[in-house]
Design a protein around this motif. Structure first.
Motif, PDB file in Angstrom:
ATOM      1  N   ILE A   1      -3.185  20.788  39.078  1.00  0.00           N
ATOM      2  CA  ILE A   1      -1.891  20.278  38.597  1.00  0.00           C
ATOM      3  C   ILE A   1      -1.461  19.030  39.358  1.00  0.00           C
ATOM      4  O   ILE A   1      -1.036  18.030  38.763  1.00  0.00           O
ATOM      5  CB  ILE A   1      -0.804  21.376  38.714  1.00  0.00           C
ATOM      6  N   GLU A   2      -1.567  19.055  40.673  1.00  0.00           N
ATOM      7  CA  GLU A   2      -1.070  17.922  41.474  1.00  0.00           C
ATOM      8  C   GLU A   2      -1.848  16.654  41.164  1.00  0.00           C
ATOM      9  O   GLU A   2      -1.253  15.593  40.928  1.00  0.00           O
ATOM     10  CB  GLU A   2      -1.172  18.258  42.968  1.00  0.00           C
ATOM     11  N   ASP A   3      -3.191  16.738  41.160  1.00  0.00           N
ATOM     12  CA  ASP A   3      -3.987  15.547  40.872  1.00  0.00           C
ATOM     13  C   ASP A   3      -3.803  15.081  39.430  1.00  0.00           C
ATOM     14  O   ASP A   3      -3.746  13.871  39.156  1.00  0.00           O
ATOM     15  CB  ASP A   3      -5.470  15.825  41.134  1.00  0.00           C
ATOM     16  N   ALA A   4      -3.711  16.028  38.501  1.00  0.00           N
ATOM     17  CA  ALA A   4      -3.564  15.662  37.091  1.00  0.00           C
ATOM     18  C   ALA A   4      -2.186  15.086  36.796  1.00  0.00           C
ATOM     19  O   ALA A   4      -2.009  14.359  35.814  1.00  0.00           O
ATOM     20  CB  ALA A   4      -3.810  16.879  36.218  1.00  0.00           C
ATOM     21  N   ARG A   5      -1.227  15.454  37.642  1.00  0.00           N
ATOM     22  CA  ARG A   5       0.168  15.081  37.388  1.00  0.00           C
ATOM     23  C   ARG A   5       0.580  15.545  35.987  1.00  0.00           C
ATOM     24  O   ARG A   5       1.284  14.854  35.244  1.00  0.00           O
ATOM     25  CB  ARG A   5       0.383  13.568  37.561  1.00  0.00           C
ATOM     26  N   PHE A   6       0.084  16.738  35.669  1.00  0.00           N
ATOM     27  CA  PHE A   6       0.367  17.300  34.351  1.00  0.00           C
ATOM     28  C   PHE A   6       0.281  18.822  34.414  1.00  0.00           C
ATOM     29  O   PHE A   6      -0.636  19.376  35.026  1.00  0.00           O
ATOM     30  CB  PHE A   6      -0.640  16.792  33.312  1.00  0.00           C
ATOM     31  N   ASP A   7       1.247  19.473  33.795  1.00  0.00           N
ATOM     32  CA  ASP A   7       1.220  20.928  33.654  1.00  0.00           C
ATOM     33  C   ASP A   7       1.781  21.256  32.275  1.00  0.00           C
ATOM     34  O   ASP A   7       2.469  20.434  31.653  1.00  0.00           O
ATOM     35  CB  ASP A   7       2.051  21.582  34.758  1.00  0.00           C
ATOM     36  N   ASP A   8       1.447  22.433  31.783  1.00  0.00           N
ATOM     37  CA  ASP A   8       1.954  22.901  30.497  1.00  0.00           C
ATOM     38  C   ASP A   8       2.271  24.373  30.667  1.00  0.00           C
ATOM     39  O   ASP A   8       1.391  25.147  31.065  1.00  0.00           O
ATOM     40  CB  ASP A   8       0.885  22.696  29.405  1.00  0.00           C
ATOM     41  N   PRO A   9       3.514  24.779  30.411  1.00  0.00           N
ATOM     42  CA  PRO A   9       3.877  26.184  30.636  1.00  0.00           C
ATOM     43  C   PRO A   9       3.011  27.174  29.846  1.00  0.00           C
ATOM     44  O   PRO A   9       2.832  28.314  30.260  1.00  0.00           O
ATOM     45  CB  PRO A   9       5.346  26.249  30.208  1.00  0.00           C
ATOM     46  N   ARG A  10       2.443  26.735  28.736  1.00  0.00           N
ATOM     47  CA  ARG A  10       1.612  27.638  27.942  1.00  0.00           C
ATOM     48  C   ARG A  10       0.321  28.006  28.660  1.00  0.00           C
ATOM     49  O   ARG A  10      -0.248  29.074  28.408  1.00  0.00           O
ATOM     50  CB  ARG A  10       1.300  27.009  26.585  1.00  0.00           C
ATOM     51  N   ALA A  11      -0.165  27.147  29.531  1.00  0.00           N
ATOM     52  CA  ALA A  11      -1.358  27.498  30.306  1.00  0.00           C
ATOM     53  C   ALA A  11      -1.098  28.754  31.123  1.00  0.00           C
ATOM     54  O   ALA A  11      -2.002  29.585  31.300  1.00  0.00           O
ATOM     55  CB  ALA A  11      -1.754  26.341  31.223  1.00  0.00           C
ATOM     56  N   HIS A  12       0.114  28.929  31.591  1.00  0.00           N
ATOM     57  CA  HIS A  12       0.481  30.076  32.413  1.00  0.00           C
ATOM     58  C   HIS A  12       0.814  31.296  31.550  1.00  0.00           C
ATOM     59  O   HIS A  12       0.348  32.406  31.825  1.00  0.00           O
ATOM     60  CB  HIS A  12       1.672  29.709  33.303  1.00  0.00           C
ATOM     61  N   SER A  13       1.592  31.070  30.503  1.00  0.00           N
ATOM     62  CA  SER A  13       1.996  32.210  29.669  1.00  0.00           C
ATOM     63  C   SER A  13       0.812  32.772  28.887  1.00  0.00           C
ATOM     64  O   SER A  13       0.708  33.999  28.712  1.00  0.00           O
ATOM     65  CB  SER A  13       3.113  31.795  28.714  1.00  0.00           C
ATOM     66  N   LEU A  14      -0.064  31.918  28.442  1.00  0.00           N
ATOM     67  CA  LEU A  14      -1.241  32.393  27.717  1.00  0.00           C
ATOM     68  C   LEU A  14      -2.174  33.171  28.642  1.00  0.00           C
ATOM     69  O   LEU A  14      -2.728  34.205  28.263  1.00  0.00           O
ATOM     70  CB  LEU A  14      -1.984  31.212  27.088  1.00  0.00           C
ATOM     71  N   GLN A  15      -2.352  32.673  29.859  1.00  0.00           N
ATOM     72  CA  GLN A  15      -3.215  33.395  30.794  1.00  0.00           C
ATOM     73  C   GLN A  15      -2.665  34.786  31.060  1.00  0.00           C
ATOM     74  O   GLN A  15      -3.409  35.767  31.090  1.00  0.00           O
ATOM     75  CB  GLN A  15      -3.341  32.597  32.102  1.00  0.00           C
ATOM     76  N   LYS A  16      -1.357  34.875  31.211  1.00  0.00           N
ATOM     77  CA  LYS A  16      -0.726  36.166  31.460  1.00  0.00           C
ATOM     78  C   LYS A  16      -0.912  37.096  30.262  1.00  0.00           C
ATOM     79  O   LYS A  16      -1.276  38.274  30.407  1.00  0.00           O
ATOM     80  CB  LYS A  16       0.759  35.972  31.755  1.00  0.00           C
ATOM     81  N   TYR A  17      -0.677  36.564  29.072  1.00  0.00           N
ATOM     82  CA  TYR A  17      -0.845  37.383  27.857  1.00  0.00           C
ATOM     83  C   TYR A  17      -2.285  37.869  27.717  1.00  0.00           C
ATOM     84  O   TYR A  17      -2.534  39.048  27.448  1.00  0.00           O
ATOM     85  CB  TYR A  17      -0.449  36.577  26.621  1.00  0.00           C
ATOM     86  N   LEU A  18      -3.234  36.962  27.883  1.00  0.00           N
ATOM     87  CA  LEU A  18      -4.644  37.320  27.708  1.00  0.00           C
ATOM     88  C   LEU A  18      -5.082  38.344  28.747  1.00  0.00           C
ATOM     89  O   LEU A  18      -5.840  39.277  28.440  1.00  0.00           O
ATOM     90  CB  LEU A  18      -5.513  36.062  27.789  1.00  0.00           C
ATOM     91  N   LEU A  19      -4.605  38.185  29.958  1.00  0.00           N
ATOM     92  CA  LEU A  19      -4.964  39.122  31.023  1.00  0.00           C
ATOM     93  C   LEU A  19      -4.399  40.516  30.732  1.00  0.00           C
ATOM     94  O   LEU A  19      -5.070  41.527  30.969  1.00  0.00           O
ATOM     95  CB  LEU A  19      -4.434  38.588  32.356  1.00  0.00           C
ATOM     96  N   GLU A  20      -3.186  40.551  30.210  1.00  0.00           N
ATOM     97  CA  GLU A  20      -2.528  41.835  29.950  1.00  0.00           C
ATOM     98  C   GLU A  20      -3.010  42.503  28.659  1.00  0.00           C
ATOM     99  O   GLU A  20      -2.760  43.695  28.451  1.00  0.00           O
ATOM    100  CB  GLU A  20      -1.011  41.644  29.881  1.00  0.00           C
ATOM    101  N   ASN A  21      -3.685  41.755  27.801  1.00  0.00           N
ATOM    102  CA  ASN A  21      -4.094  42.284  26.496  1.00  0.00           C
ATOM    103  C   ASN A  21      -5.596  42.206  26.262  1.00  0.00           C
ATOM    104  O   ASN A  21      -6.043  42.234  25.113  1.00  0.00           O
ATOM    105  CB  ASN A  21      -3.351  41.528  25.384  1.00  0.00           C
ATOM    106  N   THR A  22      -6.353  42.127  27.332  1.00  0.00           N
ATOM    107  CA  THR A  22      -7.803  42.058  27.198  1.00  0.00           C
ATOM    108  C   THR A  22      -8.347  43.341  26.570  1.00  0.00           C
ATOM    109  O   THR A  22      -8.073  44.432  27.071  1.00  0.00           O
ATOM    110  CB  THR A  22      -8.462  41.850  28.576  1.00  0.00           C
ATOM    111  N   PRO A  23      -9.108  43.220  25.485  1.00  0.00           N
ATOM    112  CA  PRO A  23      -9.699  44.426  24.881  1.00  0.00           C
ATOM    113  C   PRO A  23     -10.693  45.081  25.832  1.00  0.00           C
ATOM    114  O   PRO A  23     -11.276  44.417  26.703  1.00  0.00           O
ATOM    115  CB  PRO A  23     -10.424  43.875  23.638  1.00  0.00           C
TER     116      PRO A  23
END
Length: 352
Positions: A180-202
Protein backbone atom coordinates in the motif's frame (compact mmCIF):
# COMPACT_ATOMS: atom_id res chain seq x y z
CA UNK A 1 12.99 -18.13 -31.62
CA UNK A 2 16.58 -17.21 -32.43
CA UNK A 3 19.45 -19.56 -33.22
CA UNK A 4 22.53 -18.58 -31.31
CA UNK A 5 26.09 -19.86 -30.88
CA UNK A 6 26.49 -18.62 -27.29
CA UNK A 7 23.75 -18.66 -24.68
CA UNK A 8 23.94 -16.97 -21.28
CA UNK A 9 23.47 -19.48 -18.49
CA UNK A 10 24.70 -22.48 -20.42
CA UNK A 11 28.21 -23.84 -20.53
CA UNK A 12 27.47 -25.57 -23.82
CA UNK A 13 30.45 -27.97 -23.91
CA UNK A 14 29.84 -29.06 -20.29
CA UNK A 15 26.10 -29.49 -20.80
CA UNK A 16 26.57 -31.44 -24.02
CA UNK A 17 29.08 -33.71 -22.28
CA UNK A 18 26.58 -34.32 -19.47
CA UNK A 19 23.80 -35.12 -21.93
CA UNK A 20 26.06 -37.52 -23.81
CA UNK A 21 26.58 -39.45 -20.56
CA UNK A 22 23.05 -39.27 -19.14
CA UNK A 23 20.40 -38.87 -21.84
CA UNK A 24 19.47 -41.46 -24.43
CA UNK A 25 18.06 -40.82 -27.87
CA UNK A 26 19.91 -37.60 -28.73
CA UNK A 27 23.64 -37.12 -29.32
CA UNK A 28 25.76 -33.95 -29.26
CA UNK A 29 26.95 -31.72 -30.76
CA UNK A 30 23.70 -29.78 -30.92
CA UNK A 31 22.30 -26.75 -32.61
CA UNK A 32 20.95 -24.57 -29.77
CA UNK A 33 17.96 -22.25 -30.22
CA UNK A 34 16.60 -20.01 -27.47
CA UNK A 35 12.84 -20.39 -26.95
CA UNK A 36 10.87 -17.38 -25.81
CA UNK A 37 8.37 -17.49 -22.94
CA UNK A 38 8.58 -19.82 -19.97
CA UNK A 39 8.51 -17.40 -16.99
CA UNK A 40 12.03 -16.08 -17.70
CA UNK A 41 13.56 -19.54 -17.29
CA UNK A 42 16.28 -20.12 -19.87
CA UNK A 43 14.66 -22.59 -22.23
CA UNK A 44 16.33 -23.85 -25.40
CA UNK A 45 15.63 -26.24 -28.23
CA UNK A 46 18.54 -28.56 -28.94
CA UNK A 47 18.83 -30.56 -32.14
CA UNK A 48 21.46 -33.12 -33.05
CA UNK A 49 22.96 -33.94 -36.43
CA UNK A 50 20.30 -36.58 -37.08
CA UNK A 51 17.49 -34.05 -36.62
CA UNK A 52 16.44 -35.39 -33.21
CA UNK A 53 15.16 -32.66 -30.90
CA UNK A 54 14.80 -32.05 -27.19
CA UNK A 55 14.24 -29.05 -24.90
CA UNK A 56 16.53 -27.98 -22.04
CA UNK A 57 15.45 -25.71 -19.21
CA UNK A 58 17.25 -23.97 -16.33
CA UNK A 59 16.48 -21.03 -13.99
CA UNK A 60 17.31 -17.45 -14.95
CA UNK A 61 20.66 -15.96 -14.06
CA UNK A 62 21.25 -14.13 -10.80
CA UNK A 63 20.10 -14.55 -7.22
CA UNK A 64 16.73 -16.27 -6.84
CA UNK A 65 14.18 -16.58 -4.09
CA UNK A 66 14.50 -19.94 -2.29
CA UNK A 67 11.50 -21.63 -3.96
CA UNK A 68 11.52 -19.77 -7.26
CA UNK A 69 12.22 -21.45 -10.60
CA UNK A 70 12.44 -24.92 -9.08
CA UNK A 71 13.64 -27.19 -11.87
CA UNK A 72 13.57 -30.24 -9.60
CA UNK A 73 9.88 -29.61 -8.94
CA UNK A 74 9.06 -29.37 -12.64
CA UNK A 75 11.10 -32.49 -13.35
CA UNK A 76 9.31 -34.47 -10.64
CA UNK A 77 5.89 -33.43 -11.95
CA UNK A 78 6.42 -34.25 -15.63
CA UNK A 79 8.09 -37.53 -14.62
CA UNK A 80 5.10 -38.48 -12.46
CA UNK A 81 2.45 -37.35 -14.94
CA UNK A 82 4.10 -39.02 -17.91
CA UNK A 83 2.20 -42.33 -17.48
CA UNK A 84 -1.16 -40.57 -16.90
CA UNK A 85 -3.71 -39.14 -19.33
CA UNK A 86 -2.23 -35.65 -18.85
CA UNK A 87 -0.09 -34.75 -21.88
CA UNK A 88 3.37 -33.58 -20.77
CA UNK A 89 6.78 -33.60 -22.46
CA UNK A 90 8.74 -36.80 -21.90
CA UNK A 91 11.20 -36.53 -18.99
CA UNK A 92 14.67 -37.34 -20.36
CA UNK A 93 17.21 -36.26 -17.77
CA UNK A 94 17.73 -34.08 -14.71
CA UNK A 95 21.08 -32.61 -13.66
CA UNK A 96 21.25 -31.69 -9.97
CA UNK A 97 24.93 -30.76 -10.07
CA UNK A 98 25.16 -26.95 -10.38
CA UNK A 99 28.86 -27.28 -11.22
CA UNK A 100 27.91 -28.31 -14.78
CA UNK A 101 26.40 -24.98 -15.80
CA UNK A 102 25.73 -22.96 -12.64
CA UNK A 103 22.25 -24.30 -11.85
CA UNK A 104 20.07 -27.39 -11.94
CA UNK A 105 18.62 -28.12 -15.36
CA UNK A 106 16.55 -30.77 -17.04
CA UNK A 107 16.04 -32.15 -20.52
CA UNK A 108 12.60 -33.05 -21.84
CA UNK A 109 11.18 -34.30 -25.09
CA UNK A 110 10.37 -31.85 -27.85
CA UNK A 111 6.65 -31.29 -28.50
CA UNK A 112 5.52 -30.09 -31.91
CA UNK A 113 3.03 -27.56 -30.58
CA UNK A 114 2.60 -23.86 -29.91
CA UNK A 115 1.41 -21.72 -26.97
CA UNK A 116 -1.25 -19.09 -27.59
CA UNK A 117 -0.51 -15.62 -26.25
CA UNK A 118 -2.45 -13.44 -28.67
CA UNK A 119 -5.03 -13.34 -31.43
CA UNK A 120 -2.18 -13.53 -33.94
CA UNK A 121 -1.12 -16.86 -32.41
CA UNK A 122 -4.69 -18.09 -32.74
CA UNK A 123 -4.86 -17.03 -36.38
CA UNK A 124 -1.60 -18.81 -37.09
CA UNK A 125 -2.00 -22.03 -35.11
CA UNK A 126 -5.73 -22.63 -34.55
CA UNK A 127 -7.86 -22.21 -37.66
CA UNK A 128 -11.57 -21.65 -37.14
CA UNK A 129 -12.38 -25.32 -37.77
CA UNK A 130 -10.12 -26.40 -34.86
CA UNK A 131 -11.19 -23.89 -32.20
CA UNK A 132 -14.02 -25.89 -30.67
CA UNK A 133 -11.73 -28.93 -30.52
CA UNK A 134 -9.04 -26.90 -28.80
CA UNK A 135 -11.48 -25.59 -26.19
CA UNK A 136 -12.76 -29.07 -25.42
CA UNK A 137 -9.24 -30.47 -25.24
CA UNK A 138 -8.15 -27.57 -23.03
CA UNK A 139 -10.81 -28.30 -20.39
CA UNK A 140 -10.57 -32.10 -20.74
CA UNK A 141 -6.85 -32.00 -19.97
CA UNK A 142 -7.48 -29.92 -16.86
CA UNK A 143 -10.19 -32.36 -15.79
CA UNK A 144 -7.80 -35.26 -16.35
CA UNK A 145 -5.13 -33.52 -14.25
CA UNK A 146 -7.63 -33.08 -11.43
CA UNK A 147 -8.55 -36.76 -11.66
CA UNK A 148 -5.00 -37.88 -10.85
CA UNK A 149 -4.57 -39.17 -7.30
CA UNK A 150 -1.35 -37.41 -6.22
CA UNK A 151 -0.44 -40.17 -3.76
CA UNK A 152 -0.84 -42.87 -6.42
CA UNK A 153 1.21 -40.80 -8.88
CA UNK A 154 4.05 -40.26 -6.40
CA UNK A 155 3.25 -36.58 -5.89
CA UNK A 156 1.74 -36.80 -2.42
CA UNK A 157 4.50 -34.65 -0.93
CA UNK A 158 4.29 -31.88 -3.55
CA UNK A 159 2.67 -29.54 -1.03
CA UNK A 160 0.27 -29.24 1.88
CA UNK A 161 -2.99 -30.95 1.07
CA UNK A 162 -5.41 -28.93 3.19
CA UNK A 163 -6.27 -25.25 3.52
CA UNK A 164 -5.19 -24.19 0.01
CA UNK A 165 -7.60 -21.27 -0.33
CA UNK A 166 -6.98 -20.01 3.20
CA UNK A 167 -3.21 -20.00 2.67
CA UNK A 168 -3.56 -18.16 -0.64
CA UNK A 169 -5.90 -15.57 0.86
CA UNK A 170 -3.48 -14.86 3.70
CA UNK A 171 -0.40 -14.78 1.47
CA UNK A 172 -1.81 -12.36 -1.10
CA UNK A 173 -3.47 -10.21 1.55
CA UNK A 174 -0.06 -9.75 3.16
CA UNK A 175 1.22 -8.74 -0.27
CA UNK A 176 -1.58 -6.18 -0.66
CA UNK A 177 -1.09 -4.59 2.75
CA UNK A 178 2.70 -4.54 2.37
CA UNK A 179 2.39 -2.78 -1.01
CA UNK A 180 0.00 0.00 0.00
CA UNK A 181 2.67 2.54 0.97
CA UNK A 182 4.78 2.10 -2.18
CA UNK A 183 1.72 1.92 -4.44
CA UNK A 184 0.20 4.98 -2.80
CA UNK A 185 -3.07 3.24 -3.47
CA UNK A 186 -5.56 1.21 -1.46
CA UNK A 187 -9.10 0.00 -2.10
CA UNK A 188 -11.40 -0.94 0.78
CA UNK A 189 -12.79 -3.84 -1.26
CA UNK A 190 -9.42 -5.58 -1.17
CA UNK A 191 -9.93 -5.88 2.59
CA UNK A 192 -13.65 -6.61 2.69
CA UNK A 193 -13.44 -9.22 -0.05
CA UNK A 194 -10.55 -10.99 1.65
CA UNK A 195 -12.55 -11.12 4.86
CA UNK A 196 -15.64 -12.44 3.09
CA UNK A 197 -13.71 -15.08 1.15
CA UNK A 198 -11.86 -16.23 4.25
CA UNK A 199 -15.08 -16.54 6.23
CA UNK A 200 -16.98 -18.32 3.44
CA UNK A 201 -14.40 -20.69 2.02
CA UNK A 202 -16.09 -23.93 0.92
CA UNK A 203 -14.88 -27.15 2.47
CA UNK A 204 -12.05 -28.48 0.34
CA UNK A 205 -12.40 -31.95 -1.12
CA UNK A 206 -9.47 -34.30 -1.77
CA UNK A 207 -6.34 -32.38 -2.75
CA UNK A 208 -5.25 -32.63 -6.34
CA UNK A 209 -2.30 -31.34 -8.34
CA UNK A 210 -3.09 -27.74 -9.28
CA UNK A 211 -1.07 -26.26 -12.12
CA UNK A 212 -1.36 -22.72 -10.77
CA UNK A 213 -1.09 -20.99 -14.17
CA UNK A 214 -3.20 -23.11 -16.48
CA UNK A 215 -3.98 -21.14 -19.61
CA UNK A 216 -3.51 -21.14 -23.36
CA UNK A 217 0.01 -19.74 -22.87
CA UNK A 218 1.03 -22.94 -21.08
CA UNK A 219 -0.77 -25.39 -23.36
CA UNK A 220 0.95 -26.34 -26.61
CA UNK A 221 -1.64 -26.77 -29.33
CA UNK A 222 -0.93 -29.46 -31.90
CA UNK A 223 -1.71 -29.49 -35.61
CA UNK A 224 -5.10 -31.16 -35.02
CA UNK A 225 -6.20 -28.46 -32.55
CA UNK A 226 -5.87 -30.54 -29.40
CA UNK A 227 -3.52 -29.85 -26.49
CA UNK A 228 -0.28 -31.66 -27.29
CA UNK A 229 1.35 -30.89 -23.93
CA UNK A 230 1.05 -28.77 -20.79
CA UNK A 231 4.25 -26.97 -19.75
CA UNK A 232 5.62 -24.63 -17.05
CA UNK A 233 4.84 -26.58 -13.88
CA UNK A 234 7.16 -24.62 -11.59
CA UNK A 235 4.46 -23.15 -9.32
CA UNK A 236 2.32 -26.30 -9.23
CA UNK A 237 1.35 -27.68 -5.85
CA UNK A 238 -1.42 -29.63 -4.14
CA UNK A 239 -4.66 -27.85 -3.49
CA UNK A 240 -8.28 -27.27 -4.39
CA UNK A 241 -8.91 -28.20 -8.04
CA UNK A 242 -11.85 -25.79 -8.30
CA UNK A 243 -9.48 -22.88 -7.72
CA UNK A 244 -7.41 -24.12 -10.67
CA UNK A 245 -10.56 -24.45 -12.78
CA UNK A 246 -11.76 -20.93 -11.98
CA UNK A 247 -8.33 -19.49 -12.79
CA UNK A 248 -8.43 -21.21 -16.19
CA UNK A 249 -11.97 -19.98 -16.88
CA UNK A 250 -11.09 -16.42 -15.85
CA UNK A 251 -8.28 -16.44 -18.41
CA UNK A 252 -10.57 -17.81 -21.13
CA UNK A 253 -11.70 -14.47 -22.53
CA UNK A 254 -14.81 -14.25 -24.70
CA UNK A 255 -15.84 -11.76 -27.36
CA UNK A 256 -17.52 -8.84 -25.64
CA UNK A 257 -15.89 -9.29 -22.23
CA UNK A 258 -15.69 -5.82 -20.62
CA UNK A 259 -12.39 -6.74 -18.97
CA UNK A 260 -10.47 -9.50 -20.78
CA UNK A 261 -7.87 -11.22 -18.63
CA UNK A 262 -5.18 -9.98 -21.00
CA UNK A 263 -5.18 -7.57 -23.93
CA UNK A 264 -5.51 -9.18 -27.36
CA UNK A 265 -6.66 -12.42 -25.73
CA UNK A 266 -6.23 -15.49 -27.96
CA UNK A 267 -9.69 -16.93 -27.21
CA UNK A 268 -11.69 -13.71 -27.75
CA UNK A 269 -12.26 -14.73 -31.36
CA UNK A 270 -15.02 -16.60 -33.20
CA UNK A 271 -15.27 -20.36 -32.90
CA UNK A 272 -14.18 -21.01 -29.31
CA UNK A 273 -16.55 -22.55 -26.74
CA UNK A 274 -17.90 -20.24 -24.05
CA UNK A 275 -16.78 -20.42 -20.41
CA UNK A 276 -20.16 -21.83 -19.35
CA UNK A 277 -19.81 -24.69 -21.82
CA UNK A 278 -16.30 -25.46 -20.58
CA UNK A 279 -17.48 -25.47 -16.96
CA UNK A 280 -20.34 -27.82 -17.78
CA UNK A 281 -18.00 -30.15 -19.66
CA UNK A 282 -15.58 -30.17 -16.71
CA UNK A 283 -18.40 -31.00 -14.29
CA UNK A 284 -19.57 -33.92 -16.40
CA UNK A 285 -16.05 -35.26 -16.82
CA UNK A 286 -15.11 -35.02 -13.12
CA UNK A 287 -18.45 -35.32 -11.34
CA UNK A 288 -17.61 -32.26 -9.24
CA UNK A 289 -20.28 -29.93 -7.90
CA UNK A 290 -19.80 -26.46 -9.39
CA UNK A 291 -22.69 -24.77 -7.59
CA UNK A 292 -20.21 -22.52 -5.75
CA UNK A 293 -17.94 -21.88 -8.72
CA UNK A 294 -18.46 -18.13 -8.33
CA UNK A 295 -16.62 -18.28 -4.99
CA UNK A 296 -13.51 -19.51 -6.81
CA UNK A 297 -14.03 -17.03 -9.66
CA UNK A 298 -14.17 -14.20 -7.14
CA UNK A 299 -11.17 -15.53 -5.24
CA UNK A 300 -9.06 -15.62 -8.40
CA UNK A 301 -10.16 -12.15 -9.49
CA UNK A 302 -9.23 -10.82 -6.04
CA UNK A 303 -5.89 -12.63 -6.17
CA UNK A 304 -5.15 -11.20 -9.64
CA UNK A 305 -5.82 -7.70 -8.29
CA UNK A 306 -3.42 -8.35 -5.39
CA UNK A 307 -0.71 -9.56 -7.78
CA UNK A 308 -1.09 -6.47 -9.97
CA UNK A 309 -1.06 -4.26 -6.86
CA UNK A 310 2.34 -5.64 -5.91
CA UNK A 311 3.70 -5.06 -9.42
CA UNK A 312 2.22 -1.56 -9.48
CA UNK A 313 3.87 -0.80 -6.12
CA UNK A 314 7.29 -1.79 -7.44
CA UNK A 315 6.86 0.52 -10.41
CA UNK A 316 5.68 3.40 -8.21
CA UNK A 317 8.63 2.90 -5.84
CA UNK A 318 11.11 3.01 -8.72
CA UNK A 319 12.13 -0.61 -8.24
CA UNK A 320 11.22 -1.49 -11.83
CA UNK A 321 11.68 0.57 -14.98
CA UNK A 322 8.44 2.17 -16.15
CA UNK A 323 9.68 2.61 -19.72
CA UNK A 324 6.86 1.58 -22.03
CA UNK A 325 4.54 0.82 -19.10
CA UNK A 326 1.09 2.42 -18.93
CA UNK A 327 0.75 2.76 -15.16
CA UNK A 328 -2.76 4.19 -15.38
CA UNK A 329 -3.91 1.21 -17.45
CA UNK A 330 -2.32 -1.13 -14.91
CA UNK A 331 -4.18 0.61 -12.10
CA UNK A 332 -7.47 0.43 -14.03
CA UNK A 333 -6.99 -3.29 -14.59
CA UNK A 334 -6.38 -3.81 -10.87
CA UNK A 335 -9.58 -1.97 -10.02
CA UNK A 336 -11.48 -3.86 -12.72
CA UNK A 337 -10.45 -7.18 -11.22
CA UNK A 338 -11.77 -6.04 -7.86
CA UNK A 339 -15.01 -5.07 -9.63
CA UNK A 340 -15.23 -8.57 -11.12
CA UNK A 341 -14.45 -10.20 -7.77
CA UNK A 342 -17.22 -8.17 -6.16
CA UNK A 343 -19.66 -9.16 -8.91
CA UNK A 344 -18.82 -12.85 -8.45
CA UNK A 345 -19.49 -12.59 -4.70
CA UNK A 346 -22.81 -10.82 -5.39
CA UNK A 347 -23.86 -13.65 -7.73
CA UNK A 348 -22.90 -16.15 -5.06
CA UNK A 349 -24.95 -14.33 -2.42
CA UNK A 350 -27.97 -14.19 -4.74
CA UNK A 351 -27.91 -17.99 -4.99
CA UNK A 352 -27.65 -18.47 -1.23
Amino acid sequence: MTATARLPGYDIPAVEAWIARNVEGISPPFTWTRLEGGHSNLTCLIEDGAGRKAVIRRPPMGELLPKAHDMGREWAIISALGPTAVPVPRALGFCEDPAVTGAHFYVMGFIDGHPLYSSADTERWVPLANRERFGHSFIDVLADLHSVDPDAAGLGDLGKKEGYIERQLKTWYRSWTASIEDARFDDPRAHSLQKYLLENTPEQGPARVVHGDYGTHNCLVGADGSVAAVVDWEISTLGDPLADLAYALNQWSEQGDPVPFRDDAPTAMPGFPKRAELAERYAKRTGRDLSRLDFYVGFNRWKSAAIIHGVYARYMAGKKSTEGVDLEALRRRMVSFLDLAEQAVERLECKA
